[in-house]
Scaffold this motif. Structure first.
Motif, PDB file in Angstrom:
ATOM      1  N   LYS A  93       0.827  -1.205   0.000  1.00 15.27           N
ATOM      2  CA  LYS A  93       0.000   0.000   0.000  1.00 15.27           C
ATOM      3  C   LYS A  93       0.866   1.263   0.000  1.00 15.27           C
ATOM      4  O   LYS A  93       0.700   2.147  -0.842  1.00 15.27           O
TER       5      LYS A  93
ATOM      6  N   LEU B  86      -3.345  -0.047  -7.357  1.00 14.17           N
ATOM      7  CA  LEU B  86      -3.885   0.216  -6.021  1.00 14.17           C
ATOM      8  C   LEU B  86      -5.402  -0.021  -5.994  1.00 14.17           C
ATOM      9  O   LEU B  86      -5.957  -0.418  -4.978  1.00 14.17           O
TER      10      LEU B  86
ATOM     11  N   LEU C 175      -3.182  -6.107  -0.514  1.00 14.07           N
ATOM     12  CA  LEU C 175      -3.514  -4.925   0.277  1.00 14.07           C
ATOM     13  C   LEU C 175      -4.424  -5.268   1.437  1.00 14.07           C
ATOM     14  O   LEU C 175      -4.402  -4.613   2.453  1.00 14.07           O
TER      15      LEU C 175
ATOM     16  N   LEU D 118      -5.067  -2.242   3.658  1.00 16.02           N
ATOM     17  CA  LEU D 118      -5.809  -1.152   3.043  1.00 16.02           C
ATOM     18  C   LEU D 118      -6.675  -0.440   4.070  1.00 16.02           C
ATOM     19  O   LEU D 118      -6.929   0.758   3.965  1.00 16.02           O
TER      20      LEU D 118
END
Ligand SMILES: Nc1ncnc2c1ncn2[C@@H]1O[C@H](COP(=O)(O)OP(=O)(O)O)[C@@H](O)[C@H]1O
Ligand SMILES: [Mg+2]
Lengths: 293, 240
Positions: free
Chosen positions: B197, B224, B234, B238
């Motif tokens: 990330k 992303l 992620l 995230l």
């Protein structure tokens, strides 16, 4: 002679020999730190220095010239040895490399036997005069040469490591060889430098001690082993440790020989070696367990 | 600027890098993200000359670099800031920086002290601590020192191996902001990271490395958002 002056006498002669052990030990430590090799040929560098000097003086060279030429010769010989015998075997395991240095030491001694024979040579002291009397003890001028030379060489070594860029690069190679390589510091060049520098230290040690002890083809064996004991005493990777180890060993040996019996002189070092290895493998002054400075 | 073509690297008999191709353009930050053991360090190590590739080629500009030993690759203009920082811990901050310039020390002697000033300005926590031993610095400061030492080599490409490793999020943020300002000055960076990330946020482009193979490539911003990338790399991070 009173006990005090007798003790002083032992300490003075102990410091003389101890200085030589310290220089040999320093050679062990520098090479070990840079390359990981314990170089058992270190004592032979001492012998070669003394032998070249005896030979040059024999053909009429003045002392200062003989000293300089001998140092350069030993540096060249050791440079060639590093290039030919050590570097080509760099991929070998540390144990193999140590065995190679033992082999080298035997080979150098063998060649010295062929060239210079078994007879001991005597070298005149660097300067005339003396002996001097200090507090009831006596000291010959050559002892002062030994102590002075040792002090100067130790100071030079410390100066190099602390204040010169090359010395810093050498230390970088000691503390982190991987990162040093990434910065462009070539370990093989540093190895050559370490060997040649240690050779110069050893050769000078051999020359200043020559007028006190006899010069023989096999003098390097015992001096090398004593220097190794001193290095182990100091932790094998510390430069100040090597110096203190060398001086301590010289004094303990001299006191032991004087107070007990001179027959024990060499035995004492090896008892010390065994004691250190059993009780404090990291050296008296080293931190136990860790290898690097 | 940097181009890697069909690189294969083995550790012993294990094929760790499988047919890796990638490129980094001048002034870009490119990141390679992947799990532990994916081969990220092996890839940077191969580019830096630490490991010898079995096959494949590496170009810097038009010059081929592969197979040189690490101590020579730095002269070509590639410097690796290794995983776990590897600063010279019993040497001072100043000496670490000076040694970073080893390959150009005698040719550029006059500019070196000035370059050190620039590095210290770039990493404010290091300023005023030049005499301190590198081993006494905090993890984040050591990472800054390691990057600074790398920059002292005046590289054409800076390779960063997991600069966020073991650092607190705030420190990671601080370091990655410095990377952005480095890019503004024109530095080219190839960075490998597990912290996908954070890395994708600063990078221009990214590659995803899975067990020695590049599985995705694209703009960092797009990756992303990519749902497959999100679930694989992620995940928890995230929302952290
Ligand atoms: N020097 C080495 N010798 C042998 N195997 C290695 C070496 N370095 C890494 N490996 C192996 O190669 C694989 C990839 O490692 P690495 O490149 O360090 O991955 P990453 O940096 O992505 O965590 C791992 O399986 C690791 O065990
Ligand atoms: Mg790694």
């Amino acid at each position: 002679m009173s006990l005090a002056s007798e003790l002083l006498q032992y300490v003075l002669s102990g410091l003389t020999m101890g200085g030589i052990y310290a220089l040999v030990a320093l050679g062990f430590v520098i090479i070990h730190n840079v390359t990981g090799i314990i170089n058992f040929a270190q004592g032979e560098f001492v012998m070669l220095g003394a032998m070249f000097m005896v030979t040059l003086i024999g053909v009429g060279a003045p002392t200062p010239l003989a000293i300089i030429l001998s140092v350069i010769l030993v540096m060249i010989v050791v440079g060639i040895i590093e290039f030919g015998a050590i570097r080509s075997a760099k991929k070998a395991s540390p144990v193999t490399l140590v065995i190679i240095t033992i082999g080298l030491s035997t080979a150098i001694r063998g060649i010295a036997l062929l060239v210079w024979g078994t007879n001991p040579y005597k070298l005149a002291p660097f300067t005339k005069g003396g002996p001097y009397h200090i507090g009831g003890a006596t000291i010959v001028p050559q002892s002062l040469w030994v102590i002075g030379t040792t002090a100067v060489l130790l100071a030079l070594t410390l100066f190099m490591f602390e204040y010169t860029y090359w010395g810093k690069a050498l230390r970088a190679c000691m503390v982190n060889k991987f990162a040093a390589r990434l910065m462009g510091i070539s370990p093989s060049r540093m190895s050559l430098f370490a060997f040649v520098f240690s050779a110069a230290l050893g050769a000078l040690a051999g020359m200043v001690i020559a007028p006190i002890t006899y010069v023989t083809y096999d003098m390097g064996l015992m001096l090398g082993l004593k220097g190794f004991v001193a290095a182990v005493l100091g932790g094998l990777s510390s430069t100040p440790g090597a110096v203190i180890g060398g001086l301590a060993l010289g004094v303990i040996e001299s006191l032991g020989a004087g107070l007990l019996s001179s027959g024990y002189k060499d035995g004492i070092s090896f008892i010390i070696l065994l004691l250190v290895l059993f009780l404090k493998p990291g050296g008296i002054f080293g931190t136990s367990g860790t290898k690097r400075v | 600027m940097l181009k890697v073509v069909q690189l294969d690297t083995y550790h012993g008999r294990i094929r760790v890098l499988k047919n890796i191709s990638l490129h980094v353009e001048k002034g870009e930050i490119v990141t390679i993200v992947g799990a532990n053991g994916a081969g990220k360090s092996t890839l940077l190590g191969t580019i830096a000359g630490v490991y010898k590739p079995k096959s494949g080629r590496i170009f810097l500009g038009t010059k081929q670099t592969s197979c040189l030993p690490a101590e020579k690759v730095v002269k070509d203009g590639i410097i690796l800031v290794p995983e776990r920082r590897e600063v010279f811990d019993s040497l001072s901050v100043l000496d670490n920086l000076r040694l970073g310039a080893f390959h150009r020390y005698y040719t550029d002697k006059k500019t070196i002290e000035g370059d050190i000033e620039k590095i210290l300005a770039l990493f404010p926590p290091l300023a005023g601590r030049e005499k301190q031993l590198a081993g006494t610095l905090s993890g984040g400061e050591q990472q800054m020192l390691a990057i600074g030492r790398g920059l002292m080599a005046n590289p054409k490409v800076l390779l960063l191996d997991e600069p966020s490793l073991g650092l607190a999020p705030l420190v990671v943020k601080e370091i990655f902001e410095i990377l952005l300002s480095l890019r503004k000055q024109g530095t080219t960076i190839l960075m490998v990271e597990q912290n996908a990330k954070a890395a994708l946020k600063v990078a221009d482009r990214a590659y995803i490395l899975e067990r020695g193979v590049i599985s995705h490539a694209g703009m960092a911003r797009e990756l992303l958002q990519d749902s497959r990338v999100q679930s694989a790399y992620l995940g928890a991070r995230l929302h952290a």
